[in-house]
Write a protein that holds these residues in place. Structure first.
Motif, PDB file in Angstrom:
ATOM      1  N   PRO A   1     -12.166   7.938 -92.538  1.00  0.00           N
ATOM      2  CA  PRO A   1     -11.100   7.590 -93.496  1.00  0.00           C
ATOM      3  C   PRO A   1     -10.362   6.305 -93.121  1.00  0.00           C
ATOM      4  CG  PRO A   1     -11.034   9.926 -92.976  1.00  0.00           C
ATOM      5  CD  PRO A   1     -11.976   9.292 -91.991  1.00  0.00           C
ATOM      6  N   THR A   2     -10.217   6.058 -91.812  1.00  0.00           N
ATOM      7  CA  THR A   2      -9.604   4.803 -91.369  1.00  0.00           C
ATOM      8  C   THR A   2     -10.481   3.626 -91.784  1.00  0.00           C
ATOM      9  OG1 THR A   2      -8.224   5.640 -89.571  1.00  0.00           O
ATOM     10  CG2 THR A   2      -9.172   3.453 -89.256  1.00  0.00           C
ATOM     11  N   TRP A   3     -11.779   3.771 -91.607  1.00  0.00           N
ATOM     12  CA  TRP A   3     -12.695   2.682 -91.996  1.00  0.00           C
ATOM     13  C   TRP A   3     -12.729   2.508 -93.504  1.00  0.00           C
ATOM     14  CZ3 TRP A   3     -16.766   5.392 -88.485  1.00  0.00           C
ATOM     15  CH2 TRP A   3     -16.340   5.290 -87.165  1.00  0.00           C
ATOM     16  N   ASP A   4     -12.615   3.614 -94.243  1.00  0.00           N
ATOM     17  CA  ASP A   4     -12.569   3.522 -95.706  1.00  0.00           C
ATOM     18  C   ASP A   4     -11.388   2.654 -96.138  1.00  0.00           C
ATOM     19  OD1 ASP A   4     -14.721   5.290 -95.870  1.00  0.00           O
ATOM     20  OD2 ASP A   4     -13.447   7.039 -96.215  1.00  0.00           O
TER      21      ASP A   4
ATOM     22  N   LEU B   1      -5.058  14.532 -98.906  1.00  0.00           N
ATOM     23  CA  LEU B   1      -6.425  14.568 -99.456  1.00  0.00           C
ATOM     24  C   LEU B   1      -7.418  14.725 -98.319  1.00  0.00           C
ATOM     25  CD1 LEU B   1      -8.637  14.195-101.623  1.00  0.00           C
ATOM     26  CD2 LEU B   1      -8.449  11.731-101.234  1.00  0.00           C
ATOM     27  N   VAL B   2      -8.285  15.719 -98.439  1.00  0.00           N
ATOM     28  CA  VAL B   2      -9.366  15.897 -97.479  1.00  0.00           C
ATOM     29  C   VAL B   2     -10.654  15.359 -98.084  1.00  0.00           C
ATOM     30  CG1 VAL B   2     -10.657  17.526 -96.050  1.00  0.00           C
ATOM     31  CG2 VAL B   2      -8.248  17.983 -96.583  1.00  0.00           C
ATOM     32  N   LEU B   3     -11.291  14.425 -97.379  1.00  0.00           N
ATOM     33  CA  LEU B   3     -12.614  13.910 -97.765  1.00  0.00           C
ATOM     34  C   LEU B   3     -13.625  14.803 -97.061  1.00  0.00           C
ATOM     35  CD1 LEU B   3     -11.713  10.152 -97.247  1.00  0.00           C
ATOM     36  CD2 LEU B   3     -11.964  11.333 -99.446  1.00  0.00           C
ATOM     37  N   ASP B   4     -14.169  15.734 -97.820  1.00  0.00           N
ATOM     38  CA  ASP B   4     -14.923  16.844 -97.225  1.00  0.00           C
ATOM     39  C   ASP B   4     -16.431  16.631 -97.368  1.00  0.00           C
ATOM     40  OD1 ASP B   4     -15.879  19.225 -96.284  1.00  0.00           O
ATOM     41  OD2 ASP B   4     -15.068  20.448 -97.911  1.00  0.00           O
ATOM     42  N   ASN B   5     -17.054  16.174 -96.276  1.00  0.00           N
ATOM     43  CA  ASN B   5     -18.519  16.033 -96.286  1.00  0.00           C
ATOM     44  C   ASN B   5     -19.190  17.189 -95.540  1.00  0.00           C
ATOM     45  OD1 ASN B   5     -18.038  15.428 -93.631  1.00  0.00           O
ATOM     46  ND2 ASN B   5     -18.618  13.266 -93.768  1.00  0.00           N
ATOM     47  N   GLU B   6     -18.389  18.190 -95.190  1.00  0.00           N
ATOM     48  CA  GLU B   6     -18.881  19.428 -94.561  1.00  0.00           C
ATOM     49  C   GLU B   6     -19.543  19.182 -93.203  1.00  0.00           C
ATOM     50  OE1 GLU B   6     -21.279  21.283 -97.599  1.00  0.00           O
ATOM     51  OE2 GLU B   6     -19.546  21.582 -98.911  1.00  0.00           O
ATOM     52  N   HIS B   7     -19.251  18.039 -92.618  1.00  0.00           N
ATOM     53  CA  HIS B   7     -19.842  17.695 -91.316  1.00  0.00           C
ATOM     54  C   HIS B   7     -18.869  16.859 -90.494  1.00  0.00           C
ATOM     55  CE1 HIS B   7     -23.477  18.686 -93.595  1.00  0.00           C
ATOM     56  NE2 HIS B   7     -24.095  18.843 -92.439  1.00  0.00           N
ATOM     57  N   PHE B   8     -19.157  16.747 -89.188  1.00  0.00           N
ATOM     58  CA  PHE B   8     -18.494  15.756 -88.345  1.00  0.00           C
ATOM     59  C   PHE B   8     -19.372  14.507 -88.417  1.00  0.00           C
ATOM     60  CE2 PHE B   8     -16.583  19.051 -85.127  1.00  0.00           C
ATOM     61  CZ  PHE B   8     -15.795  19.577 -86.130  1.00  0.00           C
ATOM     62  N   GLY B   9     -19.147  13.708 -89.445  1.00  0.00           N
ATOM     63  CA  GLY B   9     -20.039  12.582 -89.690  1.00  0.00           C
ATOM     64  C   GLY B   9     -20.079  11.587 -88.550  1.00  0.00           C
ATOM     65  N   GLU B  10     -18.906  11.186 -88.114  1.00  0.00           N
ATOM     66  CA  GLU B  10     -18.828  10.089 -87.160  1.00  0.00           C
ATOM     67  C   GLU B  10     -19.549  10.385 -85.850  1.00  0.00           C
ATOM     68  OE1 GLU B  10     -14.874   9.004 -85.874  1.00  0.00           O
ATOM     69  OE2 GLU B  10     -15.731   7.673 -84.382  1.00  0.00           O
ATOM     70  N   THR B  11     -19.523  11.627 -85.432  1.00  0.00           N
ATOM     71  CA  THR B  11     -20.050  11.951 -84.112  1.00  0.00           C
ATOM     72  C   THR B  11     -21.464  12.511 -84.135  1.00  0.00           C
ATOM     73  OG1 THR B  11     -18.824  14.015 -84.296  1.00  0.00           O
ATOM     74  CG2 THR B  11     -17.840  12.275 -82.950  1.00  0.00           C
ATOM     75  N   GLY B  12     -22.163  12.407 -85.275  1.00  0.00           N
ATOM     76  CA  GLY B  12     -23.558  12.820 -85.269  1.00  0.00           C
ATOM     77  C   GLY B  12     -23.926  13.902 -86.253  1.00  0.00           C
ATOM     78  N   ARG B  13     -23.062  14.088 -87.267  1.00  0.00           N
ATOM     79  CA  ARG B  13     -23.392  15.011 -88.357  1.00  0.00           C
ATOM     80  C   ARG B  13     -23.498  16.470 -87.936  1.00  0.00           C
ATOM     81  NH1 ARG B  13     -27.292  12.271 -92.757  1.00  0.00           N
ATOM     82  NH2 ARG B  13     -25.948  10.523 -93.242  1.00  0.00           N
ATOM     83  N   GLN B  14     -22.694  16.856 -86.972  1.00  0.00           N
ATOM     84  CA  GLN B  14     -22.666  18.284 -86.662  1.00  0.00           C
ATOM     85  C   GLN B  14     -22.057  19.031 -87.854  1.00  0.00           C
ATOM     86  OE1 GLN B  14     -21.139  15.881 -84.827  1.00  0.00           O
ATOM     87  NE2 GLN B  14     -22.080  15.874 -82.806  1.00  0.00           N
ATOM     88  N   PRO B  15     -22.621  20.199 -88.224  1.00  0.00           N
ATOM     89  CA  PRO B  15     -22.091  20.926 -89.387  1.00  0.00           C
ATOM     90  C   PRO B  15     -20.652  21.392 -89.142  1.00  0.00           C
ATOM     91  CG  PRO B  15     -24.140  21.907 -88.579  1.00  0.00           C
ATOM     92  CD  PRO B  15     -23.764  20.844 -87.606  1.00  0.00           C
ATOM     93  N   GLY B  16     -19.834  21.259 -90.178  1.00  0.00           N
ATOM     94  CA  GLY B  16     -18.449  21.729 -90.085  1.00  0.00           C
ATOM     95  C   GLY B  16     -18.279  23.050 -90.803  1.00  0.00           C
TER      96      GLY B  16
END
Ligand SMILES: Cc1ncc(C[n+]2csc(CCOP(=O)(O)OP(=O)(O)O)c2C)c(N)n1
Length: 193
Positions: free
Chosen positions: A32-35, A101-116
């Protein structure tokens, strides 16, 4: 799961920031900071380089300290889950000028796409309502964009929304990294107007 029909994060965040009408923005760490920076950047954005779980508490303190400014907290599903209890404090303090607002991609995207956990059944709007935040919105399509912008920037807060976004690899857009510089710049922006 986060299929191609889910919202595109950069399109959504750029459109939302363009509608902010002078609101101060507290983005969560990472994406979100990069966005925010990718959307053009502003001294009104309190960029975060760490502090997972601290976006909502930080935005709450800011909203209470600057009651005449609208405040948008825009963060990830992993980030907010780490400090989820803060929603109960938000409800108890009830700042009328705060939207989350939560930007919900259901994962920890930044750190390697671990499922959230939101991909495994956790209902963040349900949690927010349970904490006492009455005005919530689940966003799954761009035709809800106007309702989202209204909820984040105009509706008396605290308000809460979850936007289901696609799990994508956006090019990183890294803003200023020096925390003292960011804080000084943001303080000046928050004190103006
Ligand atoms: C206390 C702490 N634990 C772990 C991390 C590592 N970390 C940085 S970003 C991140 C995942 C953030 O996921 P999310 O908020 O869902 O954002 P996304 O990148 O998926 O948009 C993690 C685990 C951290 N910075 N701080």
């Amino acid at each position: 799961m986060s299929g191609s029909n889910y919202l595109k994060r950069r399109e959504l965040t750029a459109a939302l920031l363009a509608r902010r009408e002078g609101a101060l923005v507290v983005p969560g760490l990472g994406s979100p900071t990069w966005d925010c920076f990718a959307a053009g950047g502003s001294d009104d954005y309190l960029y975060s380089w760490g502090g997972m779980g601290l976006a909502v508490p930080t935005a709450l303190g800011l909203a209470l300290a600057r009651p005449k400014r609208r405040v948008l907290c825009m963060t990830g599903d992993g980030e907010i889950m780490m400090g989820i209890g803060a929603l109960a404090v938000v409800a108890s303090q009830a700042p009328a000028n705060l939207g989350i607002l939560v930007l919900d991609n259901e994962h920890f995207g930044e750190t390697g796409r671990q499922p959230g956990l939101t991909g495994l059944g956790t209902d963040l709007c349900g949690i927010a309502r349970g904490a006492g935040i009455g005005r919530t919105l689940d966003v799954t399509a761009m035709d809800q964009f106007d309702a989202l912008a209204e909820l984040m920037f105009r509706t008396p807060g605290p308000t809460f929304a979850v936007a289901k976004i696609a799990l994508t690899d956006e090019p990183w857009a890294l803003p200023e990294k020096d925390g003292a510089v960011i804080a000084r710049r943001f303080r000046a922006a928050a004190e103006s107007a």
